[in-house]
Motif scaffolding. Sequence first.
Motif, PDB file in Angstrom:
ATOM      1  N   ALA A  75       1.936  -7.412   0.459  1.00  0.00           N
ATOM      2  CA  ALA A  75       1.114  -8.574   0.089  1.00  0.00           C
ATOM      3  C   ALA A  75       1.670  -9.885   0.628  1.00  0.00           C
ATOM      4  O   ALA A  75       2.841 -10.000   0.985  1.00  0.00           O
ATOM      5  N   ASP A  76       0.774 -10.864   0.632  1.00  0.00           N
ATOM      6  CA  ASP A  76       1.158 -12.257   0.864  1.00  0.00           C
ATOM      7  C   ASP A  76       1.725 -12.789  -0.456  1.00  0.00           C
ATOM      8  O   ASP A  76       1.042 -12.774  -1.473  1.00  0.00           O
ATOM      9  N   GLN A  77       2.969 -13.268  -0.436  1.00  0.00           N
ATOM     10  CA  GLN A  77       3.622 -13.680  -1.691  1.00  0.00           C
ATOM     11  C   GLN A  77       2.841 -14.757  -2.427  1.00  0.00           C
ATOM     12  O   GLN A  77       2.724 -14.725  -3.660  1.00  0.00           O
ATOM     13  N   GLU A  78       2.265 -15.694  -1.697  1.00  0.00           N
ATOM     14  CA  GLU A  78       1.522 -16.787  -2.339  1.00  0.00           C
ATOM     15  C   GLU A  78       0.302 -16.249  -3.063  1.00  0.00           C
ATOM     16  O   GLU A  78      -0.017 -16.655  -4.183  1.00  0.00           O
ATOM     17  N   LYS A  79      -0.398 -15.287  -2.448  1.00  0.00           N
ATOM     18  CA  LYS A  79      -1.573 -14.698  -3.086  1.00  0.00           C
ATOM     19  C   LYS A  79      -1.163 -13.795  -4.246  1.00  0.00           C
ATOM     20  O   LYS A  79      -1.826 -13.748  -5.280  1.00  0.00           O
ATOM     21  N   LEU A  80      -0.058 -13.056  -4.059  1.00  0.00           N
ATOM     22  CA  LEU A  80       0.368 -12.092  -5.072  1.00  0.00           C
ATOM     23  C   LEU A  80       0.809 -12.789  -6.349  1.00  0.00           C
ATOM     24  O   LEU A  80       0.587 -12.291  -7.452  1.00  0.00           O
ATOM     25  N   GLY A  81       1.428 -13.960  -6.220  1.00  0.00           N
ATOM     26  CA  GLY A  81       1.841 -14.703  -7.411  1.00  0.00           C
ATOM     27  C   GLY A  81       3.179 -14.269  -7.966  1.00  0.00           C
ATOM     28  O   GLY A  81       3.578 -14.684  -9.049  1.00  0.00           O
ATOM     29  N   LYS A  82       3.882 -13.400  -7.240  1.00  0.00           N
ATOM     30  CA  LYS A  82       5.248 -13.044  -7.621  1.00  0.00           C
ATOM     31  C   LYS A  82       6.001 -12.707  -6.339  1.00  0.00           C
ATOM     32  O   LYS A  82       5.407 -12.552  -5.272  1.00  0.00           O
ATOM     33  N   THR A  83       7.290 -12.597  -6.437  1.00  0.00           N
ATOM     34  CA  THR A  83       8.103 -12.423  -5.250  1.00  0.00           C
ATOM     35  C   THR A  83       7.876 -11.053  -4.627  1.00  0.00           C
ATOM     36  O   THR A  83       8.052 -10.026  -5.284  1.00  0.00           O
ATOM     37  N   VAL A  84       7.477 -11.033  -3.360  1.00  0.00           N
ATOM     38  CA  VAL A  84       7.302  -9.773  -2.634  1.00  0.00           C
ATOM     39  C   VAL A  84       8.678  -9.166  -2.394  1.00  0.00           C
ATOM     40  O   VAL A  84       9.642  -9.858  -2.094  1.00  0.00           O
ATOM     41  N   GLY A  85       8.775  -7.848  -2.534  1.00  0.00           N
ATOM     42  CA  GLY A  85      10.031  -7.158  -2.282  1.00  0.00           C
ATOM     43  C   GLY A  85      10.934  -7.024  -3.482  1.00  0.00           C
ATOM     44  O   GLY A  85      12.049  -6.499  -3.374  1.00  0.00           O
ATOM     45  N   ASP A  86      10.463  -7.462  -4.650  1.00  0.00           N
ATOM     46  CA  ASP A  86      11.288  -7.347  -5.866  1.00  0.00           C
ATOM     47  C   ASP A  86      11.635  -5.888  -6.163  1.00  0.00           C
ATOM     48  O   ASP A  86      12.766  -5.580  -6.547  1.00  0.00           O
ATOM     49  N   ASP A  87      10.651  -4.993  -6.022  1.00  0.00           N
ATOM     50  CA  ASP A  87      10.902  -3.580  -6.298  1.00  0.00           C
ATOM     51  C   ASP A  87      12.011  -3.042  -5.392  1.00  0.00           C
ATOM     52  O   ASP A  87      12.873  -2.274  -5.831  1.00  0.00           O
ATOM     53  N   PHE A  88      11.961  -3.455  -4.135  1.00  0.00           N
ATOM     54  CA  PHE A  88      12.983  -3.019  -3.171  1.00  0.00           C
ATOM     55  C   PHE A  88      14.363  -3.520  -3.590  1.00  0.00           C
ATOM     56  O   PHE A  88      15.320  -2.749  -3.631  1.00  0.00           O
ATOM     57  N   ARG A  89      14.453  -4.809  -3.900  1.00  0.00           N
ATOM     58  CA  ARG A  89      15.751  -5.389  -4.261  1.00  0.00           C
ATOM     59  C   ARG A  89      16.335  -4.745  -5.512  1.00  0.00           C
ATOM     60  O   ARG A  89      17.551  -4.645  -5.667  1.00  0.00           O
ATOM     61  N   GLU A  90      15.450  -4.331  -6.427  1.00  0.00           N
ATOM     62  CA  GLU A  90      15.915  -3.733  -7.684  1.00  0.00           C
ATOM     63  C   GLU A  90      16.142  -2.232  -7.572  1.00  0.00           C
ATOM     64  O   GLU A  90      16.594  -1.595  -8.532  1.00  0.00           O
ATOM     65  N   GLY A  91      15.848  -1.669  -6.396  1.00  0.00           N
ATOM     66  CA  GLY A  91      16.041  -0.233  -6.209  1.00  0.00           C
ATOM     67  C   GLY A  91      15.045   0.614  -6.976  1.00  0.00           C
ATOM     68  O   GLY A  91      15.331   1.767  -7.323  1.00  0.00           O
ATOM     69  N   LYS A  92      13.860   0.066  -7.222  1.00  0.00           N
ATOM     70  CA  LYS A  92      12.845   0.824  -7.963  1.00  0.00           C
ATOM     71  C   LYS A  92      12.242   1.916  -7.082  1.00  0.00           C
ATOM     72  O   LYS A  92      12.005   1.716  -5.890  1.00  0.00           O
ATOM     73  N   ILE A  93      11.972   3.046  -7.726  1.00  0.00           N
ATOM     74  CA  ILE A  93      11.348   4.166  -7.027  1.00  0.00           C
ATOM     75  C   ILE A  93       9.845   4.081  -7.218  1.00  0.00           C
ATOM     76  O   ILE A  93       9.328   4.266  -8.319  1.00  0.00           O
ATOM     77  N   THR A  94       9.143   3.765  -6.137  1.00  0.00           N
ATOM     78  CA  THR A  94       7.693   3.652  -6.198  1.00  0.00           C
ATOM     79  C   THR A  94       7.063   4.559  -5.137  1.00  0.00           C
ATOM     80  O   THR A  94       7.757   5.103  -4.266  1.00  0.00           O
ATOM     81  N   TYR A  95       5.752   4.715  -5.211  1.00  0.00           N
ATOM     82  CA  TYR A  95       5.066   5.660  -4.329  1.00  0.00           C
ATOM     83  C   TYR A  95       5.287   5.363  -2.841  1.00  0.00           C
ATOM     84  O   TYR A  95       5.567   6.291  -2.069  1.00  0.00           O
ATOM     85  N   PRO A  96       5.183   4.101  -2.395  1.00  0.00           N
ATOM     86  CA  PRO A  96       5.430   3.848  -0.970  1.00  0.00           C
ATOM     87  C   PRO A  96       6.828   4.283  -0.517  1.00  0.00           C
ATOM     88  O   PRO A  96       6.979   4.825   0.585  1.00  0.00           O
ATOM     89  N   VAL A  97       7.832   4.085  -1.356  1.00  0.00           N
ATOM     90  CA  VAL A  97       9.198   4.487  -1.004  1.00  0.00           C
ATOM     91  C   VAL A  97       9.310   6.007  -0.959  1.00  0.00           C
ATOM     92  O   VAL A  97       9.923   6.572  -0.033  1.00  0.00           O
ATOM     93  N   LEU A  98       8.716   6.686  -1.948  1.00  0.00           N
ATOM     94  CA  LEU A  98       8.765   8.143  -1.964  1.00  0.00           C
ATOM     95  C   LEU A  98       8.118   8.733  -0.709  1.00  0.00           C
ATOM     96  O   LEU A  98       8.638   9.693  -0.121  1.00  0.00           O
ATOM     97  N   ILE A  99       7.008   8.155  -0.270  1.00  0.00           N
ATOM     98  CA  ILE A  99       6.321   8.643   0.936  1.00  0.00           C
ATOM     99  C   ILE A  99       7.169   8.370   2.171  1.00  0.00           C
ATOM    100  O   ILE A  99       7.359   9.252   3.028  1.00  0.00           O
ATOM    101  N   ALA A 100       7.687   7.153   2.288  1.00  0.00           N
ATOM    102  CA  ALA A 100       8.491   6.790   3.463  1.00  0.00           C
ATOM    103  C   ALA A 100       9.763   7.630   3.539  1.00  0.00           C
ATOM    104  O   ALA A 100      10.184   8.041   4.631  1.00  0.00           O
ATOM    105  N   TYR A 101      10.362   7.915   2.387  1.00  0.00           N
ATOM    106  CA  TYR A 101      11.589   8.715   2.366  1.00  0.00           C
ATOM    107  C   TYR A 101      11.287  10.172   2.703  1.00  0.00           C
ATOM    108  O   TYR A 101      12.031  10.821   3.437  1.00  0.00           O
ATOM    109  N   GLU A 102      10.185  10.672   2.186  1.00  0.00           N
ATOM    110  CA  GLU A 102       9.804  12.066   2.466  1.00  0.00           C
ATOM    111  C   GLU A 102       9.584  12.283   3.960  1.00  0.00           C
ATOM    112  O   GLU A 102       9.939  13.336   4.510  1.00  0.00           O
ATOM    113  N   LYS A 103       9.000  11.292   4.650  1.00  0.00           N
ATOM    114  CA  LYS A 103       8.668  11.433   6.075  1.00  0.00           C
ATOM    115  C   LYS A 103       9.775  10.929   6.994  1.00  0.00           C
ATOM    116  O   LYS A 103       9.641  11.004   8.224  1.00  0.00           O
TER     117      LYS A 103
END
Length: 334
Positions: free
Chosen positions: A228-256
């Motif tokens: 997302a565009d951070q300004e449109k999203l209304g929260k910091t983009v990449g927070d999940d990444f920085r916090e090491g959260k396991i989300t669907y996009p990461v699971l797919i990217a890691y699997e492949k």
Amino acid sequence: MDKEEPLQKLLDYLAADMAMCNHVIMDKMKSSVDLVSQLAAHLIVAGGKRLRPLLTLASAHLCGYEQDSNDLQPRHVRLAACIEFLHTATLLHDDVIDESMLRRGTDSANAIFGNSASVLVGDFLFARAFQLMTEDGSLKVMRIVSQASATIAEGEILQMTMQNDLSTSVSRYFEVVYGKTAALFAASCRVGALAAECKSQDEEALDVYGTNLGMAFQLVDDALDYSADQEKLGKTVGDDFREGKITYPVLIAYEKADAEEKKFWERVIEKGEQNEEDLLHAFSLIRKHHAIEATLQEAMVFANKACDALAHFPESELRNLFQDIAKYTVNRHF
């Protein structure tokens, strides 16, 4: 169609109800403690989509709720306010846990007032939600909302235990999504149906709708954190990444991922060793393996299940709006 249009149409359809709901919210946020009132005012100004209370109000009407025109605080309105208090309380606590500095495009409450105040005001809002439930007097409403509250807490705890663990299965990830998001969507719809004192089949159908809508909603949220565009999203983009959260996009990217890419994900997610360039590299790997598209496709599966649940109800403008909201959820940009 403007991707925001279905939400605006639902807001227009329920404008009178939402005005009453906002009045109840402002009234119940009043406190003799200045800090509570200040933080509450910040939350009101910050706004938000108010999708969950909208679902409560809309579900009541879909089930034929008959409102006394002289009642300034009808039952479905008070229950919608209850749902919003519960949701806002969880957001306050989440922002403290995640150390988020932005919420809905403005400084988060914890960034302005501090963690202690945010946690305590979150507790205050939980208490207000349960006061509204008690005033309603329905044991079934209390059972549904209290169970949703417990499930939300379990979902957040489960997410915390999964953090930094790339061996997490998709099914386990979906458990988190149900707990932290879908359970409250389902409760929002279900208490609206209960306000209308409808048939159990209507209640069950709306529970299925809310559950699947919530699953789709959270999947899209997880995709937006990497796209997302951070300004449109209304929260910091990449927070999940920085916090090491396991989300669907990461699971797919890691699997492949190939061997080198797996080492990257293991370093940044499992070991938490990140530098300034890593987020952009993560974005590039997410794009390379079409993880955002896969996430949105999965979200659409849930959105379609939500729409299918509505077949139980006769065709109407409101039923069409419910279906449009499910599709909007997948296509939104914030």
